[in-house]
Design an enzyme around this catalytic site. Structure first.
Site, PDB file in Angstrom:
ATOM      1  N   ASP A 130      -0.108  -3.836   5.907  1.00  0.00           N
ATOM      2  CA  ASP A 130      -0.698  -3.575   7.203  1.00  0.00           C
ATOM      3  C   ASP A 130      -2.167  -4.001   7.185  1.00  0.00           C
ATOM      4  OD1 ASP A 130       1.744  -2.300   7.520  1.00  0.00           O
ATOM      5  OD2 ASP A 130       0.929  -0.287   7.685  1.00  0.00           O
ATOM      6  N   HIS A 177       0.850  -1.194   0.000  1.00  0.00           N
ATOM      7  CA  HIS A 177       0.000   0.000   0.000  1.00  0.00           C
ATOM      8  C   HIS A 177       0.882   1.240   0.000  1.00  0.00           C
ATOM      9  CE1 HIS A 177       0.926  -0.475   4.243  1.00  0.00           C
ATOM     10  NE2 HIS A 177       0.283   0.627   4.601  1.00  0.00           N
ATOM     11  N   HIS A 213      -7.151  -2.158   5.930  1.00  0.00           N
ATOM     12  CA  HIS A 213      -6.328  -1.055   6.443  1.00  0.00           C
ATOM     13  C   HIS A 213      -7.060   0.254   6.150  1.00  0.00           C
ATOM     14  CE1 HIS A 213      -2.661   0.492   8.045  1.00  0.00           C
ATOM     15  NE2 HIS A 213      -2.117   0.895   6.915  1.00  0.00           N
ATOM     16  N   HIS A 250       6.514  -5.236  12.107  1.00  0.00           N
ATOM     17  CA  HIS A 250       5.825  -3.950  11.990  1.00  0.00           C
ATOM     18  C   HIS A 250       5.453  -3.438  13.377  1.00  0.00           C
ATOM     19  CE1 HIS A 250       2.803  -0.959  10.570  1.00  0.00           C
ATOM     20  NE2 HIS A 250       3.563  -0.924   9.498  1.00  0.00           N
ATOM     21  N   HIS A 261       1.161   3.919   2.010  1.00  0.00           N
ATOM     22  CA  HIS A 261       1.683   4.654   3.165  1.00  0.00           C
ATOM     23  C   HIS A 261       3.201   4.711   3.021  1.00  0.00           C
ATOM     24  CE1 HIS A 261      -2.071   4.013   5.906  1.00  0.00           C
ATOM     25  NE2 HIS A 261      -2.108   5.175   5.272  1.00  0.00           N
ATOM     26  N   ASP A 288       5.768   4.517   4.876  1.00  0.00           N
ATOM     27  CA  ASP A 288       6.690   3.543   5.481  1.00  0.00           C
ATOM     28  C   ASP A 288       6.785   2.255   4.664  1.00  0.00           C
ATOM     29  OD1 ASP A 288       3.997   3.191   6.418  1.00  0.00           O
ATOM     30  OD2 ASP A 288       4.694   1.897   8.056  1.00  0.00           O
ATOM     31  N   HIS A 289       5.949   2.139   3.614  1.00  0.00           N
ATOM     32  CA  HIS A 289       5.997   0.932   2.769  1.00  0.00           C
ATOM     33  C   HIS A 289       6.467   1.204   1.343  1.00  0.00           C
ATOM     34  CE1 HIS A 289       3.913  -1.787   5.666  1.00  0.00           C
ATOM     35  NE2 HIS A 289       3.651  -0.594   6.178  1.00  0.00           N
TER      36      HIS A 289
END
Ligand SMILES: [Zn+2]
Ligand SMILES: [Zn+2]
Length: 309
Positions: A218, A64, A148, A276, A66, A68-69
């Site tokens: 996530d 996805h 998510h 995570h 976000h 942090d990914h």
């Protein structure tokens, strides 16, 4: 000898980096092929640390958008080019990453010297009956709809069954032709010119059973994931919080360690890796204990660790 099937964790932190925990990223190596799964900031630094060759990566799977990914993708793509990459790269991702990459390339007056193909995955409506989003001669990859705050998918990597291994001495002994060998490897018995039947079990050895890995991050606690990842050998499931924060976890679209273990149990997986982690946890052992309480075969995901199947 069976080829390797090995996962390397590049980052196990949620949202922000924490001490020795980098942001989401992992590499699954199957034989001499490497698949990059998620690409948080600094992913390319981890390649150097753990000896991962980007030339072996032909597919990237993003869960996805976000940061942090996926904010590491720009550095990975441009470094690949600096290292002289010419062969194409495929990126599987929910919608939006191509626009992001295109905008960054445009703003920096950059164009990629190698082809980048984007394949957009729409999580809504995905079922266990869907065709693989990717397949080659060794394995298939299916997408899993996660729960998510924005469109998010997990990925399941399953090896295809191998052909049977023929006992080498039988080839000369029975004077097997190329076609005979192919048939025997596929499971057929062999009948010689005198009509004598040699059962397949006498001619072959069992191949390595197909191995599998699922990535689920996530996501909030989501039992509907279980059938998608049924019986995988190895499951990485996020465990951002402890159970005493279950309500908060649900609200922000994350899972607790105990919930990750419940999913592992429901799906009947072989081994669970949790990761995570929220930066509020310095000591991760309580998360491990919580998960193990529900699913014994759980291990802590640690940056730089390798997990073989
Ligand atoms: Zn995240
Ligand atoms: Zn997220």
């Amino acid at each position: 000898m069976a080829k390797s099937f090995q996962l390397t964790l590049l980052g196990t932190s949620a949202a922000v980096p924490y001490k020795n925990r980098y942001l989401a990223g992992q590499v699954l190596m199957v034989g001499n092929q490497s698949f990059l799964i998620d690409c948080g900031e600094a992913t390319q630094f981890r390649f150097k640390d753990w000896g991962i060759k980007t030339s072996k990566i032909e597919q990237i799977f993003i869960s996805h958008l976000h940061g942090d990914h996926c904010f590491g993708i720009f550095g990975v793509l441009t470094s690949m080019a600096m290292m002289g990459r010419e062969h194409p790269l495929s990126i599987y991702t929910p919608k939006g990453l191509e626009e992001m990459v295109t905008a960054v390339f445009k703003a920096t007056y950059y164009s990629s010297p190698f082809p980048i193909h984007f394949f957009e995955i729409e999580p809504t409506g995905l079922t266990t009956q869907n065709a693989p989003i990717f397949e080659n001669k060794n394995l298939t990859v299916h997408a899993v709809p996660l729960n998510h705050r924005i469109p998010t998918v997990g990925y399941v990597f399953r090896e295809k069954p191998s052909l049977r291994n023929i006992r080498p001495e039988k080839i000369a002994e029975l004077n097997l032709s190329f076609d005979d060998i192919r048939a025997v490897k596929s499971g057929a018995d062999f009948t010689n010119t005198e009509g004598v039947v040699f059962p397949n079990a006498e001619l072959t050895i069992d191949p390595t059973p197909p191995r599998s890995f699922a990535y689920c991050s996530d996501t909030a606690f989501e039992p509907s994931i279980a059938p998608f990842i049924k019986s995988v050998d190895l499951l990485y499931h996020e465990a951002t919080f402890m159970q005493n924060m279950a309500e908060h976890a649900q609200k922000v679209g994350h899972s607790t360690a105990e919930e990750a273990a419940q999913i592992a149990k429901m799906a009947g997986v072989g081994r669970l890796i949790i990761g995570h982690y929220s930066s509020r946890y310095d000591d991760l052992l309580p998360l491990l204990a919580e998960a193990k309480n529900v699913f014994e075969n759980t291990v802590l995901g640690i940056d730089g660790e390798m997990y073989s199947v």
